[in-house]
Motif scaffolding. Structure first.
Motif, short mmCIF file in Angstrom:
data_model
loop_
_atom_site.label_atom_id
_atom_site.label_comp_id
_atom_site.label_asym_id
_atom_site.label_seq_id
_atom_site.Cartn_x
_atom_site.Cartn_y
_atom_site.Cartn_z
N LEU A 199 0.83 -1.21 0.00
CA LEU A 199 0.00 0.00 0.00
C LEU A 199 0.87 1.26 0.00
CD1 LEU A 199 -2.82 -0.96 2.54
CD2 LEU A 199 -2.92 -0.99 0.03
N ARG A 200 1.99 1.20 0.69
CA ARG A 200 2.87 2.38 0.76
C ARG A 200 3.39 2.74 -0.64
NH1 ARG A 200 4.54 4.84 5.08
NH2 ARG A 200 4.05 3.11 6.49
N ALA A 201 3.62 1.72 -1.46
CA ALA A 201 4.11 1.97 -2.82
C ALA A 201 3.04 2.64 -3.68
CB ALA A 201 4.54 0.65 -3.46
N LYS A 202 1.78 2.53 -3.28
CA LYS A 202 0.68 3.11 -4.05
C LYS A 202 0.13 4.39 -3.42
CE LYS A 202 -0.96 -1.44 -5.64
NZ LYS A 202 -1.03 -1.24 -7.11
N ALA A 203 0.61 4.72 -2.22
CA ALA A 203 0.05 5.85 -1.46
C ALA A 203 0.64 7.17 -1.92
CB ALA A 203 0.29 5.63 0.04
N ASP A 204 0.20 7.61 -3.11
CA ASP A 204 0.71 8.88 -3.64
C ASP A 204 -0.40 9.93 -3.77
OD1 ASP A 204 -0.76 7.79 -5.67
OD2 ASP A 204 0.87 7.66 -7.12
N GLY A 205 -1.53 9.68 -3.09
CA GLY A 205 -2.63 10.64 -3.13
C GLY A 205 -3.59 10.43 -4.28
N ARG A 206 -3.27 9.50 -5.19
CA ARG A 206 -4.18 9.20 -6.29
C ARG A 206 -5.02 7.97 -5.95
NH1 ARG A 206 -0.14 8.96 -11.36
NH2 ARG A 206 1.06 7.81 -9.76
N PRO A 207 -6.28 7.92 -6.39
CA PRO A 207 -7.14 6.79 -6.03
C PRO A 207 -6.72 5.50 -6.73
CG PRO A 207 -8.28 8.25 -7.55
CD PRO A 207 -7.01 8.93 -7.18
N PHE A 208 -6.80 4.39 -6.03
CA PHE A 208 -6.58 3.06 -6.62
C PHE A 208 -7.48 2.07 -5.88
CE2 PHE A 208 -3.80 3.17 -3.00
CZ PHE A 208 -3.76 1.88 -2.51
N ASP A 209 -7.75 0.95 -6.51
CA ASP A 209 -8.67 -0.03 -5.95
C ASP A 209 -7.98 -0.84 -4.85
OD1 ASP A 209 -10.70 -1.76 -5.37
OD2 ASP A 209 -10.68 -2.81 -7.29
N VAL A 210 -8.35 -0.55 -3.62
CA VAL A 210 -7.75 -1.23 -2.47
C VAL A 210 -8.30 -2.65 -2.33
CG1 VAL A 210 -7.49 -1.12 0.04
CG2 VAL A 210 -7.41 0.97 -1.29
N PHE A 211 -9.47 -2.88 -2.91
CA PHE A 211 -10.15 -4.18 -2.71
C PHE A 211 -9.24 -5.34 -3.08
CE2 PHE A 211 -13.15 -7.57 -2.97
CZ PHE A 211 -14.22 -7.20 -2.18
N HIS A 212 -8.56 -5.22 -4.21
CA HIS A 212 -7.71 -6.32 -4.66
C HIS A 212 -6.57 -6.59 -3.68
CE1 HIS A 212 -6.05 -9.16 -7.47
NE2 HIS A 212 -4.92 -8.49 -7.59
N CYS A 213 -5.97 -5.53 -3.17
CA CYS A 213 -4.87 -5.69 -2.22
C CYS A 213 -5.33 -6.38 -0.94
CB CYS A 213 -4.26 -4.33 -1.88
SG CYS A 213 -3.52 -3.46 -3.28
N ILE A 214 -6.47 -5.95 -0.42
CA ILE A 214 -7.02 -6.55 0.80
C ILE A 214 -7.37 -8.02 0.55
CG2 ILE A 214 -8.87 -6.45 2.50
CD1 ILE A 214 -7.11 -4.07 2.75
N THR A 215 -7.91 -8.30 -0.62
CA THR A 215 -8.29 -9.67 -0.97
C THR A 215 -7.09 -10.61 -0.90
OG1 THR A 215 -10.07 -8.92 -2.43
CG2 THR A 215 -9.24 -11.14 -2.78
N LEU A 216 -5.99 -10.19 -1.48
CA LEU A 216 -4.81 -11.04 -1.51
C LEU A 216 -4.22 -11.24 -0.12
CD1 LEU A 216 -3.06 -9.66 -4.73
CD2 LEU A 216 -4.54 -11.66 -4.49
N CYS A 217 -4.27 -10.20 0.70
CA CYS A 217 -3.80 -10.31 2.08
C CYS A 217 -4.66 -11.31 2.86
CB CYS A 217 -3.82 -8.95 2.76
SG CYS A 217 -3.30 -9.00 4.51
N ALA A 218 -5.98 -11.19 2.72
CA ALA A 218 -6.89 -12.11 3.42
C ALA A 218 -6.69 -13.54 2.95
CB ALA A 218 -8.34 -11.67 3.21
N LEU A 219 -6.42 -13.71 1.67
CA LEU A 219 -6.19 -15.06 1.14
C LEU A 219 -4.89 -15.65 1.69
CD1 LEU A 219 -7.23 -17.24 -0.72
CD2 LEU A 219 -6.07 -16.13 -2.62
N ASP A 220 -3.86 -14.83 1.77
CA ASP A 220 -2.61 -15.30 2.38
C ASP A 220 -2.82 -15.72 3.83
OD1 ASP A 220 -0.67 -15.32 0.41
OD2 ASP A 220 -0.14 -13.21 0.65
N ILE A 221 -3.59 -14.92 4.56
CA ILE A 221 -3.85 -15.21 5.98
C ILE A 221 -4.62 -16.52 6.12
CG2 ILE A 221 -5.22 -14.48 7.98
CD1 ILE A 221 -4.38 -11.60 7.35
N ILE A 222 -5.67 -16.68 5.34
CA ILE A 222 -6.52 -17.86 5.51
C ILE A 222 -5.79 -19.12 5.07
CG2 ILE A 222 -7.77 -18.06 3.32
CD1 ILE A 222 -9.33 -18.04 6.82
N CYS A 223 -4.95 -19.04 4.04
CA CYS A 223 -4.21 -20.23 3.61
C CYS A 223 -3.18 -20.64 4.66
CB CYS A 223 -3.52 -19.98 2.27
SG CYS A 223 -4.66 -19.98 0.87
N GLU A 224 -2.52 -19.67 5.26
CA GLU A 224 -1.50 -20.00 6.26
C GLU A 224 -2.13 -20.51 7.56
OE1 GLU A 224 2.61 -18.17 8.19
OE2 GLU A 224 1.51 -17.04 6.66
N THR A 225 -3.26 -19.93 7.95
CA THR A 225 -3.89 -20.37 9.20
C THR A 225 -4.73 -21.64 9.01
OG1 THR A 225 -5.73 -18.84 8.78
CG2 THR A 225 -3.98 -18.08 10.24
#
Length: 515
Positions: free
Chosen positions: A171-197
């Protein structure tokens, strides 16, 4: 004399047909009884207010269109009353949208069967905890409840933190004040969490977002929802011969392939660990902390109970991944959206975070998470306004009376959570985002079944504590690092009512680093 002979001949010919006459009469009586029962069921359902249905296809055309249209039309059904009805082909549905009506189903020990709609999940989840019923569901629920003990969940905080650190860097690499779709980033994080747990296996979705497994999980949810509201695709014989059916089967093959491979690997690892432990002195293990994945606990159960098969384990691992991935993804995205549209509330959350962490970059501890009272209020209110699971469907196996309407056996009952959470009698000014609704003094005045983001009663979500813990870790970390801003006004947000409630156009946010 001739007449007598003719009569005897007629009787002789007729006597062998007597069993046939009895059989035909019995079948005719059974058919008439079935037809009467069917007509009575139709008559009872038609006493419930709802949109006008057409012969054979019912209200299928009423719901024709994409997920956004479907969601809007289902909401329109609730405008007929707290108890309303519609037909999909010959199948009746009863929609409940008031706390009193919902309580009749959710609090019951008798109406625990999921509707036939959930059979569409069987190729993916089998008869796991979500889709099973009766004695199988009771035994599974009893078996799995200890796996969600809070002490076990605490061990997963390290996974939540580690994967969230990766998310924050992305997210820090994308945090330049311009809008971007956060949904995809959150999705991948949640998928990583659920697969590992769930499986104890890293799939590195955040690094490899184009992986077959990640794509299969996403595509399968959409395909199941697409099929659900098209009765002509319900028969497997038809569905599997369509392009959608072939894509569905390919997704199943990919997901099950990875899960089966992981189960095999973990079994071998457990055997190797036991063998090594026999050779190791007890003191060599002193001070070591091991974390068991959900799969490890299931394998441990199977080692002590031979009736638990590999297929049973596969069902529950896939169920946990399905239930714990999309739902938390949606919940976290909606939370960030409401923070981005309510700046003063976001400021209060960040002031609380600053007070707890004192500007430190250290990972959140369980003690820290318990201190985040206002963040928790905001999370609850976000789950009210945008419940990740917008509908719950049960099938009543016996007649039940709800709000003076008789609901016949065999009817699918839809608990419209999205509409329920907007009942002005329970939540005044329901479209206003107000975290103070969940202060103890306000909750005490509310009907206990007015707020059910994790369902309620005997079939409530077994993983709700896991989800709440994960969301607190991820969201607190994001708001410690970024200021969130959304340009989409509250009233213009368009939603998709699929299996999970999602924003139609994604979740474009502007992120501004705080440090």
């Amino acid at each position: 004399m001739q007449e007598l002979e003719e009569e005897r001949s007629w009787l002789a010919l007729g006597s062998p047909g007597l069993p046939t006459y009895v059989l035909l009469t019995t079948l005719l009586a059974a058919a008439m009884a079935w037809l009467y029962k069917k007509q009575q069921k139709v008559w009872l359902v038609e006493q419930i207010p709802g949109p006008k249905a057409l012969p054979l296809i019912g209200n299928s055309l009423f719901f024709w269109g994409g997920p956004e249209v479907l969601f809007k039309q289902l909401y329109k059904v609730t405008e007929f009353g707290a108890v309303a009805r519609f037909w999909l082909g010959p199948n009746p549905y009863c929609v409940l949208s008031s706390a009193k009506a919902v309580e009749s189903i959710l609090s019951s020990q008798r109406h625990l069967h999921k509707s036939w709609d959930y059979t569409l999940l069987h190729p993916w989840l089998g008869e796991g905890l979500i889709t099973s019923a009766g004695s199988k569901w009771h035994s599974r629920r009893k078996l799995l409840t200890p796996a969600f003990h809070f002490k076990i969940l605490e061990d997963f905080v390290d996974v939540f933190t580690s994967q969230t650190d990766t998310l924050v860097k992305r997210l820090r690499a994308k945090a330049d004040g311009r809008p971007f779709d956060v949904f995809h980033c959150i999705t991948l994080c949640a998928l990583d969490i659920i697969c590992e747990t769930a499986m104890g296996r890293r799939v590195n979705a955040q690094e490899d977002s184009e992986s077959e497994f990640v794509k299969a999980v996403h595509d399968l949810s959409s395909l199941i929802q697409f099929r659900q509201f098209r009765p002509w695709l319900h028969p497997d014989f038809v569905f599997r011969r369509t392009s959608h059916g072939r894509k569905h089967d390919a997704c199943i093959k990919t997901i099950h392939g990875l899960a089966k491979q992981t189960i095999s690997m973990r079994r071998k690892a457990r055997r190797a660990k036991r063998f090594a432990a026999q050779k190791k002195a007890p003191e060599e293990d002193f001070g070591q902390k091991t974390r068991q994945a959900f799969l490890d606990l299931l394998l441990e159960y199977s080692e002590n109970d031979s009736t638990i098969t590999n297929e049973d384990i596969l069902e529950e691992v896939n169920t946990f991944m399905f239930a714990g991935h999309d739902t938390t993804t949606a919940a976290m995205n909606w939370f960030l959206y409401v923070m981005g549209t309510h700046k003063e509330i976001q400021t209060r959350v960040q002031e609380e975070l600053d007070a707890v962490f004192q500007g430190s970059d250290r990972p959140a501890t369980m003690a820290d998470l318990r201190e985040l009272k206002y963040l928790e209020l905001c999370l609850k209110e976000s789950l009210r306004v945008f419940p990740p699971v917008p509908m719950i469907i049960r099938e009543v196996k016996e007649e039940i009376q709800i709000n003076n309407y008789r609901i016949p056996a065999g009817t699918s009952v839809v608990i419209h959570v999205y509409r329920l959470h907007r009942d002005p009698e329970q939540f005044p000014n329901p479209e206003v985002f107000d975290p103070d609704r969940f202060l103890p003094e306000n909750c005490n005045k509310r009907h206990p079944y007015a707020y059910v983001p994790f369902s309620a009663g005997p079939r409530n979500c077994i993983g709700q504590k896991f989800a709440q813990l994960e969301m607190k870790v991820v969201l607190s970390s994001i708001l410690r690092n970024f200021r969130v801003e959304s340009d989409i006004p509250w009233e213009e947000m368009r939603v998709h009512g699929e299996l999970i409630l999602r924003p139609k156009e994604g979740n474009p946010l502007k992120l501004h680093p705080r440090k």
